[in-house]
Design a protein around this motif. Sequence first.
Motif, mmCIF file in Angstrom:
data_model
loop_
_atom_site.group_PDB
_atom_site.id
_atom_site.type_symbol
_atom_site.label_atom_id
_atom_site.label_comp_id
_atom_site.label_asym_id
_atom_site.label_seq_id
_atom_site.Cartn_x
_atom_site.Cartn_y
_atom_site.Cartn_z
ATOM 1 N N GLU A 193 0.815 -1.203 0.000
ATOM 2 C CA GLU A 193 0.000 0.000 0.000
ATOM 3 C C GLU A 193 0.857 1.265 0.000
ATOM 4 O OE1 GLU A 193 -3.233 0.045 -0.309
ATOM 5 O OE2 GLU A 193 -3.316 -2.147 -0.332
ATOM 6 N N ALA A 194 0.567 2.165 -0.957
ATOM 7 C CA ALA A 194 1.295 3.430 -1.028
ATOM 8 C C ALA A 194 1.074 4.279 0.218
ATOM 9 C CB ALA A 194 0.876 4.201 -2.278
ATOM 10 N N SER A 195 -0.125 4.200 0.785
ATOM 11 C CA SER A 195 -0.407 5.009 1.977
ATOM 12 C C SER A 195 0.532 4.653 3.130
ATOM 13 C CB SER A 195 -1.866 4.830 2.407
ATOM 14 O OG SER A 195 -2.152 3.475 2.674
ATOM 15 N N ASP A 196 0.979 3.403 3.190
ATOM 16 C CA ASP A 196 1.907 3.008 4.248
ATOM 17 C C ASP A 196 3.296 3.593 4.018
ATOM 18 O OD1 ASP A 196 -0.020 1.523 5.620
ATOM 19 O OD2 ASP A 196 0.334 -0.244 4.380
ATOM 20 N N LEU A 197 3.689 3.740 2.759
ATOM 21 C CA LEU A 197 4.960 4.430 2.459
ATOM 22 C C LEU A 197 4.918 5.851 3.006
ATOM 23 C CD1 LEU A 197 7.697 4.760 0.846
ATOM 24 C CD2 LEU A 197 6.261 5.551 -1.056
ATOM 25 N N TYR A 198 3.822 6.565 2.751
ATOM 26 C CA TYR A 198 3.713 7.949 3.210
ATOM 27 C C TYR A 198 3.648 8.033 4.731
ATOM 28 C CZ TYR A 198 2.611 8.737 -1.709
ATOM 29 O OH TYR A 198 2.652 8.774 -3.078
ATOM 30 N N GLU A 199 2.980 7.086 5.342
ATOM 31 C CA GLU A 199 2.896 7.098 6.806
ATOM 32 C C GLU A 199 4.264 6.829 7.434
ATOM 33 O OE1 GLU A 199 1.633 7.559 10.609
ATOM 34 O OE2 GLU A 199 0.573 8.106 8.751
ATOM 35 N N LEU A 200 5.030 5.907 6.865
ATOM 36 C CA LEU A 200 6.377 5.668 7.377
ATOM 37 C C LEU A 200 7.215 6.933 7.235
ATOM 38 C CD1 LEU A 200 8.679 3.917 8.446
ATOM 39 C CD2 LEU A 200 9.082 3.132 6.089
ATOM 40 N N GLY A 201 7.129 7.593 6.079
ATOM 41 C CA GLY A 201 7.875 8.837 5.896
ATOM 42 C C GLY A 201 7.499 9.887 6.911
ATOM 43 N N ALA A 202 6.208 10.028 7.193
ATOM 44 C CA ALA A 202 5.754 11.021 8.169
ATOM 45 C C ALA A 202 6.301 10.718 9.555
ATOM 46 C CB ALA A 202 4.226 11.062 8.190
ATOM 47 N N ARG A 203 6.278 9.449 9.931
ATOM 48 C CA ARG A 203 6.777 9.083 11.270
ATOM 49 C C ARG A 203 8.281 9.317 11.385
ATOM 50 N NH1 ARG A 203 3.584 3.626 13.320
ATOM 51 N NH2 ARG A 203 1.492 4.246 12.628
ATOM 52 N N LEU A 204 9.021 9.015 10.343
ATOM 53 C CA LEU A 204 10.469 9.253 10.378
ATOM 54 C C LEU A 204 10.766 10.740 10.479
ATOM 55 C CD1 LEU A 204 11.637 6.672 7.700
ATOM 56 C CD2 LEU A 204 12.146 6.599 10.135
ATOM 57 N N ALA A 205 10.011 11.555 9.741
ATOM 58 C CA ALA A 205 10.229 13.002 9.789
ATOM 59 C C ALA A 205 9.971 13.559 11.187
ATOM 60 C CB ALA A 205 9.330 13.698 8.773
ATOM 61 N N GLU A 206 9.088 12.905 11.931
ATOM 62 C CA GLU A 206 8.746 13.388 13.269
ATOM 63 C C GLU A 206 9.802 13.048 14.318
ATOM 64 O OE1 GLU A 206 3.847 13.275 12.857
ATOM 65 O OE2 GLU A 206 4.936 11.492 13.535
ATOM 66 N N ILE A 207 10.701 12.092 14.004
ATOM 67 C CA ILE A 207 11.674 11.681 15.027
ATOM 68 C C ILE A 207 13.124 11.848 14.595
ATOM 69 C CG2 ILE A 207 10.072 10.023 16.055
ATOM 70 C CD1 ILE A 207 11.622 7.790 14.596
ATOM 71 N N LEU A 208 13.379 12.146 13.298
ATOM 72 C CA LEU A 208 14.747 12.232 12.802
ATOM 73 C C LEU A 208 15.069 13.649 12.325
ATOM 74 C CD1 LEU A 208 14.983 8.969 10.631
ATOM 75 C CD2 LEU A 208 16.016 9.349 12.888
ATOM 76 N N PRO A 209 16.345 14.049 12.394
ATOM 77 C CA PRO A 209 16.756 15.366 11.886
ATOM 78 C C PRO A 209 16.932 15.332 10.363
ATOM 79 C CG PRO A 209 18.656 14.236 12.808
ATOM 80 C CD PRO A 209 17.470 13.335 13.051
ATOM 81 N N VAL A 210 15.836 15.180 9.641
ATOM 82 C CA VAL A 210 15.855 15.121 8.179
ATOM 83 C C VAL A 210 14.844 16.131 7.653
ATOM 84 C CG1 VAL A 210 16.517 12.687 8.133
ATOM 85 C CG2 VAL A 210 14.089 13.292 8.129
ATOM 86 N N ARG A 211 14.984 16.481 6.369
ATOM 87 C CA ARG A 211 14.011 17.386 5.767
ATOM 88 C C ARG A 211 13.574 16.832 4.415
ATOM 89 N NH1 ARG A 211 17.345 22.801 3.779
ATOM 90 N NH2 ARG A 211 18.228 21.897 1.876
ATOM 91 N N LEU A 212 12.299 16.971 4.129
ATOM 92 C CA LEU A 212 11.737 16.466 2.885
ATOM 93 C C LEU A 212 12.306 17.242 1.704
ATOM 94 C CD1 LEU A 212 9.588 14.501 1.707
ATOM 95 C CD2 LEU A 212 7.954 16.389 1.877
ATOM 96 N N ASP A 213 12.681 16.512 0.647
ATOM 97 C CA ASP A 213 13.251 17.143 -0.546
ATOM 98 C C ASP A 213 12.713 16.395 -1.762
ATOM 99 O OD1 ASP A 213 14.713 18.347 -2.510
ATOM 100 O OD2 ASP A 213 16.676 17.983 -1.615
#
Length: 532
Positions: A193-213
């Motif tokens: 499911e593509a929605s799970d890819l986006y949810e994993l990305g959102a959770r990682l962004a909330e806990i890691l010092p990364v920025r969406l590009d």
Amino acid sequence: MNLTVDPNTLGVAAAAPNLRPAIDAASRELEIKFACDPAGLALARASLLLQTATPDGPAKNLISVYFDTPSGDLKAQGLVLRVRRAGRSAPSMTLKWRPSEAEGPFARGEIEVRARSLQPDLDLFDPSVAARLREIIADRALEPQFETRVKRRTRLVNFAAARIEAAFDEGAIVAGERSWPVCELELELKSGEASDLYELGARLAEILPVRLDTASKSARAFRLAADETAKVVKAGPLQFAPGAMLDDAVAAVISSTIHHFVANWAALREDEKPESIHQMRVALRRLRAALAMFKRALPCAEFELFRAEAKRIASALGPARECDAFRNLVEEGPIAHLGARANFEPLLRDLEQRRQAAYVDARALIDAPQTTAFVLRAQALVARCGWRNALSGLELACLTQPAALFAAEALERLQKRAGKRGKNLVTLPDEERHEVRIVLKNLRYAAEFFGSLFESDRAVHAYLRSVARLQDLLGAHNDAASAESFLGATEDADAARAAGVVIGWYGRDAIVADEGLAKSWKAFRHSKSFWK
């Protein structure tokens, strides 16, 4: 869901129609990329969300060479041609393109074949693809433009119902004498499911010092080679296939507004382009208008949640936009017509200090975990068609109605609302004029979203011009009120005197605008309703 956006509009300009047989069969990548520093990448590798039962394989050295003609013919068609070697493995050749905005900012189109060497051989592609590429490049030679040299570690991660490849990249983009460091975490959906890819990305962004590009390595490399910064991106037109359903339209419109929003992040990060802030706010207003329209037919609670978050982000970008707008007015208004620039220097200095502070806040906002989570979860809503969840049988049936029918009803309703609120427009107080302007904005966005569902492009464009003209005239009064509030806050006496001149200039513009308001309102009321 069968998204019926026309494949001929896949963002490959003139190349798309003739590449259609191959495009229909080609895979679509769904990929989220995060930029970070080496410490952040190490934290990502150690994150519990990305752990697997098996250890990582050995790191691979990827050398990717990108080819085009000296005049950039492939790039002009939105195409990227790459030959890559991973360690001692056989090389591969890949043709990539960005699909239409209706597929969102995380989709990529690609055709990949095994190659014989690090030189491109177009005959390895499907014959129709090879023929079209030769038509594009004619007799011009394909030459290396730049390359990327990356050390990559990968692992396969199971998250909910998705299998996702996590790639940890460190290296550089090299274009002649210039280079750009690469330190990225990439998440690519392999299955599920593509929605799970986006949810994993959102959770990682909330806990890691990364920025969406969302900019690809090739897009950054093209800018590096040309010594350019990212360009501001305006909303592109949506093209729907015949018979498109409401379900399709909801997905396409939401995805396109999210694409419009994030496509302008690079221009803000790299060069503080003022128009980038404006376009981000426009994208968020368009999203809010679309969700409000859809919510009337589809009572989805998430629509309201995303509308509220879009409003919060747009409001936070407001101070930067106001500083840019008022600086432009001072430069192009009083200074251009009255001269005596020195009289306005105290005000310009005050504006610049406020602008710099506002831009610091704006850059922090788009890099904030909450903003990334908003983008990714909005795209997850599209991927799982979340608006279907709370619908009854009759409401579900409306999703299969023609999108043109929904569009005509929405446009008619908005036009009637504008007519009712704009009655006696010239004599309305500023607050009520502002309400008319908001309705006109929503009407214009709806016409832009759905115009291609109807037959006459000329009628659509004429209608949009009449609405835009009214918006501009009504905006003059809103600008005058905003100027008095914004510029009146200065504490410097010299700046305050200059601000008074600017406020007076805005007031003059409002009076001039009123002179054409009645005529433009009449023209709007008599403009052809292209949806009928």
